[in-house]
Motif scaffolding. Structure first.
Motif, PDB file in Angstrom:
ATOM      1  N   GLN A   1      -8.264  10.239   3.351  1.00 55.66           N
ATOM      2  CA  GLN A   1      -9.139   9.116   3.030  1.00 55.66           C
ATOM      3  C   GLN A   1      -8.730   7.845   3.774  1.00 55.66           C
ATOM      4  O   GLN A   1      -9.547   6.939   3.942  1.00 55.66           O
ATOM      5  N   VAL A   2      -7.462   7.765   4.222  1.00 53.78           N
ATOM      6  CA  VAL A   2      -6.942   6.505   4.768  1.00 53.78           C
ATOM      7  C   VAL A   2      -6.595   6.601   6.252  1.00 53.78           C
ATOM      8  O   VAL A   2      -7.162   5.895   7.086  1.00 53.78           O
ATOM      9  N   TRP A   3      -5.618   7.467   6.624  1.00 52.81           N
ATOM     10  CA  TRP A   3      -5.120   7.389   8.002  1.00 52.81           C
ATOM     11  C   TRP A   3      -6.183   7.703   9.055  1.00 52.81           C
ATOM     12  O   TRP A   3      -6.200   7.051  10.123  1.00 52.81           O
TER      13      TRP A   3
ATOM     14  N   LEU B   1      -6.509  -1.630   1.491  1.00 55.01           N
ATOM     15  CA  LEU B   1      -7.110  -0.980   2.662  1.00 55.01           C
ATOM     16  C   LEU B   1      -8.100  -1.881   3.402  1.00 55.01           C
ATOM     17  O   LEU B   1      -8.101  -1.891   4.639  1.00 55.01           O
TER      18      LEU B   1
ATOM     19  N   HIS C   1      -0.680   7.171  -0.052  1.00 58.34           N
ATOM     20  CA  HIS C   1      -2.090   6.934   0.262  1.00 58.34           C
ATOM     21  C   HIS C   1      -2.316   6.884   1.778  1.00 58.34           C
ATOM     22  O   HIS C   1      -3.345   7.337   2.269  1.00 58.34           O
ATOM     23  N   LEU C   2      -1.362   6.314   2.486  1.00 59.71           N
ATOM     24  CA  LEU C   2      -1.494   6.254   3.946  1.00 59.71           C
ATOM     25  C   LEU C   2      -1.542   7.647   4.558  1.00 59.71           C
ATOM     26  O   LEU C   2      -2.117   7.833   5.626  1.00 59.71           O
TER      27      LEU C   2
ATOM     28  N   GLY D   1     -13.753   1.067   4.434  1.00 52.36           N
ATOM     29  CA  GLY D   1     -12.519   0.366   4.111  1.00 52.36           C
ATOM     30  C   GLY D   1     -12.457  -0.054   2.657  1.00 52.36           C
ATOM     31  O   GLY D   1     -11.378  -0.100   2.052  1.00 52.36           O
TER      32      GLY D   1
ATOM     33  N   ILE E   1       0.872  -1.171   0.000  1.00 51.02           N
ATOM     34  CA  ILE E   1       0.000   0.000   0.000  1.00 51.02           C
ATOM     35  C   ILE E   1       0.914   1.228   0.000  1.00 51.02           C
ATOM     36  O   ILE E   1       1.845   1.317   0.809  1.00 51.02           O
TER      37      ILE E   1
ATOM     38  N   ASN F   1      -7.414  -2.425   7.211  1.00 50.69           N
ATOM     39  CA  ASN F   1      -8.467  -2.010   8.134  1.00 50.69           C
ATOM     40  C   ASN F   1      -8.951  -3.188   8.971  1.00 50.69           C
ATOM     41  O   ASN F   1      -9.206  -3.058  10.167  1.00 50.69           O
TER      42      ASN F   1
ATOM     43  N   ASN G   1     -14.498   9.988  -0.207  1.00 51.36           N
ATOM     44  CA  ASN G   1     -13.674   9.621  -1.351  1.00 51.36           C
ATOM     45  C   ASN G   1     -14.372   9.748  -2.684  1.00 51.36           C
ATOM     46  O   ASN G   1     -13.734   9.867  -3.711  1.00 51.36           O
TER      47      ASN G   1
ATOM     48  N   GLN H   1     -12.836   3.616   0.294  1.00 47.08           N
ATOM     49  CA  GLN H   1     -11.695   4.540   0.345  1.00 47.08           C
ATOM     50  C   GLN H   1     -10.394   3.932  -0.171  1.00 47.08           C
ATOM     51  O   GLN H   1      -9.362   4.601  -0.192  1.00 47.08           O
ATOM     52  N   SER H   2     -10.414   2.663  -0.572  1.00 45.86           N
ATOM     53  CA  SER H   2      -9.174   1.997  -0.955  1.00 45.86           C
ATOM     54  C   SER H   2      -8.637   2.544  -2.272  1.00 45.86           C
ATOM     55  O   SER H   2      -9.406   2.884  -3.173  1.00 45.86           O
TER      56      SER H   2
END
Length: 502
Positions: A270-272, A402, A265-266, A390, A261, A406, A457, A393-394
């Protein structure tokens, strides 16, 4: 960043119904392996002439491998295809159940449970498959149903495990798991469509190794810290090792063309924030619902002095059964109106319900009402939307990344929650139980704050109209005219609740 779809979804309701039934059968098989064994631990220890603590290690390793496999195998499915990896996880589940059913001692039992834990990618795979095969109008409802099963098969799986253990012996639990898993394999081979790989390049095994080792170290540190105290050098060394491995993972991902990943993106909203919300939700709510309240109900001195069976019937079965109804409704609502508002409402209600429980921990009827409320706000609202986000938002180039990460955060959050609540509950006093519940309230509010940072997202469906996949949105949505006559990209994170422009 939304994941690509398999193309056109199955044309008929019968086809999508068969796919959903197949995926339900697959997740039921894994959930039975997760929940039916716990009530049988004393019987397993007696039958194998081993201490309960030694037998319990098989459960710890099952959940540990479960979290690691969810990350790695879900991402591997981007390279090999979902159907092939799902068949592989079900085969591992069968092989592990067979070993556990015929085991003459604890070592083979542990080996079998490790193999079963490797099937932990079943739920993340299923969530992605729902996204790729279900029509948008049915995705939310179907995801809610799968999420409800993740919370327990209607609340009866643990009871059935206890009954099988009491009347037929623990080995029949694993026989039942084999029967369901084989049926799921046959249905998967026949019903699920073949699909091409969703990404190019090779699987990032180096990143997978670093992240898996880091997750193992963190989970072991949490269990060691809970068991031996945080002044012991072992949990601190494991935690330091886990952090070092995470740094190695970060550096390795920067150099990969097709990482497990991507680091960029992390870093996105949208992710963290989603990962943080998942960890905090499980830390606060899961530990309160499945640890603190259960132990309080069985405490003969401070609590209600119930047997394990009665405690399960009153405090574990109702929220799971209520969630079986509430989760699909939540998914249906969220797919039409957005996933963030139900998540935030669920977390706020979780904090409120836990606060009531913390005020009246000595009243079993207030506590019963509280756990029933958690069936709606936690099993229904919070878990469904966390799993849905999860998937949605991937990143589009790694749609399995994700959901797997997740899902692993679910296990980490649960471990952290039990580690934090353990010393408070271990005091055996009413004040200790009350403080553990108030701690859960505070962590739930932190989860709510983290959820406010999640950026949506993609546009959603409104008024019952199917949403367009983000990677196939109409051109009018993807660009607009700039004052100088050029075209600029539209803001892909529209405000929550704003419908997509035609």
């Amino acid at each position: 960043m939304a994941g690509p779809r398999l193309g056109a979804p199955p044309a008929t309701p019968v086809a999508t119904g068969r796919i959903l039934a197949t995926l339900v059968l697959a997740v039921v098989a894994f959930q039975l392996a997760s929940s039916m064994v716990t009530p049988a631990l004393p019987d397993i220890a007696t039958s194998l002439s081993a201490p309960v603590a030694e037998v319990a290690r098989s459960q710890d390793l099952f959940f540990l491998v479960n979290g690691v496999a969810g990350v790695v195998l879900a991402r591997l499915s981007d390279h090999l295809g979902r159907r092939r990896v799902l068949l592989g996880t079900l085969a591992l589940l069968c092989a592990g159940a067979v070993l556990a059913a015929v085991t003459p001692g604890v070592p083979l039992l542990i080996a079998g449970r490790i193999l079963q834990g490797a099937a932990g990618a079943t739920f993340p795979l299923t969530y992605v498959l729902l996204r790729e095969t279900m029509p948008p109008a049915r995705f939310g409802t179907a995801l809610g149903l799968i999420t409800a099963i993740n919370g327990g098969v209607g609340g009866v799986d643990g009871l059935v495990g206890g009954l099988l253990s009491d009347h037929l012996g623990f080995r029949w639990i694993f026989v039942a798991i084999v029967v369901v898993a084989v049926a799921a394999m046959v249905s998967t081979a026949r019903v699920l469509p073949e699909a091409p790989a969703r990404t190019t390049g090779r699987m990032d095994w180096r990143g997978a190794a670093f992240l898996s080792a880091a997750l193992v170290c963190v989970n072991l540190a949490l269990s060691q810290g809970s068991a031996h105290g945080w002044s012991d050098v072992r949990p601190l060394a494991l935690l330091a090792g886990g952090l070092l491995l995470l740094l190695c993972f970060r550096q390795a991902e920067k150099r990969r063309a097709h990482p497990l990943i991507a680091v960029e993106h992390l870093r996105t909203r949208q992710v963290w924030p989603l990962i943080t919300t998942t960890v905090l939700t499980l830390t606060g709510v899961f530990a309160a619902l499945n640890f603190t309240i259960v132990l309080l109900s069985q405490d003969r001195h401070t609590g209600y002095g119930m047997s394990a069976t009665l405690s399960s019937l009153l405090f574990l079965t109702p929220p799971a059964a209520i969630g079986l109804l509430a989760a699909p409704l939540t998914g249906r609502l969220a797919s039409r109106r957005g996933w963030l508002l139900p998540l935030r409402a669920g977390l706020l209600l979780c904090a409120a319900v836990l606060a009531v429980a913390a005020c009246f921990p000595q009243n079993r009827w207030v506590m019963l009402a509280a756990v029933c409320g958690m069936g709606v706000c936690y099993n229904g609202l919070a878990l469904t939307t966390l799993n849905g986000l999860g998937v949605i938002q991937s990143p589009k180039e790694s749609p399995g990344a994700l959901p797997g990460l997740n899902g692993s955060c679910f296990g980490i959050g649960a471990s952290v929650g039990i580690a934090l609540a353990g010393p408070l509950v271990g005091s055996g006093t009413l004040t200790g139980y009350r403080n553990a519940l108030w701690l859960a309230v505070g962590i739930s509010l932190l989860a709510l704050v983290a959820s406010l940072l999640i950026a949506a997202n993609e546009p959603r469906a409104t008024g019952g109209r199917p949403e367009a996949p983000a990677d196939k949105a109409p051109a009018a949505d993807e660009s607009r005219a700039a004052p100088d006559g050029s075209r600029v990209a539209a803001d892909e994170s529209r405000a929550e609740g704003e419908p997509g422009r035609a």
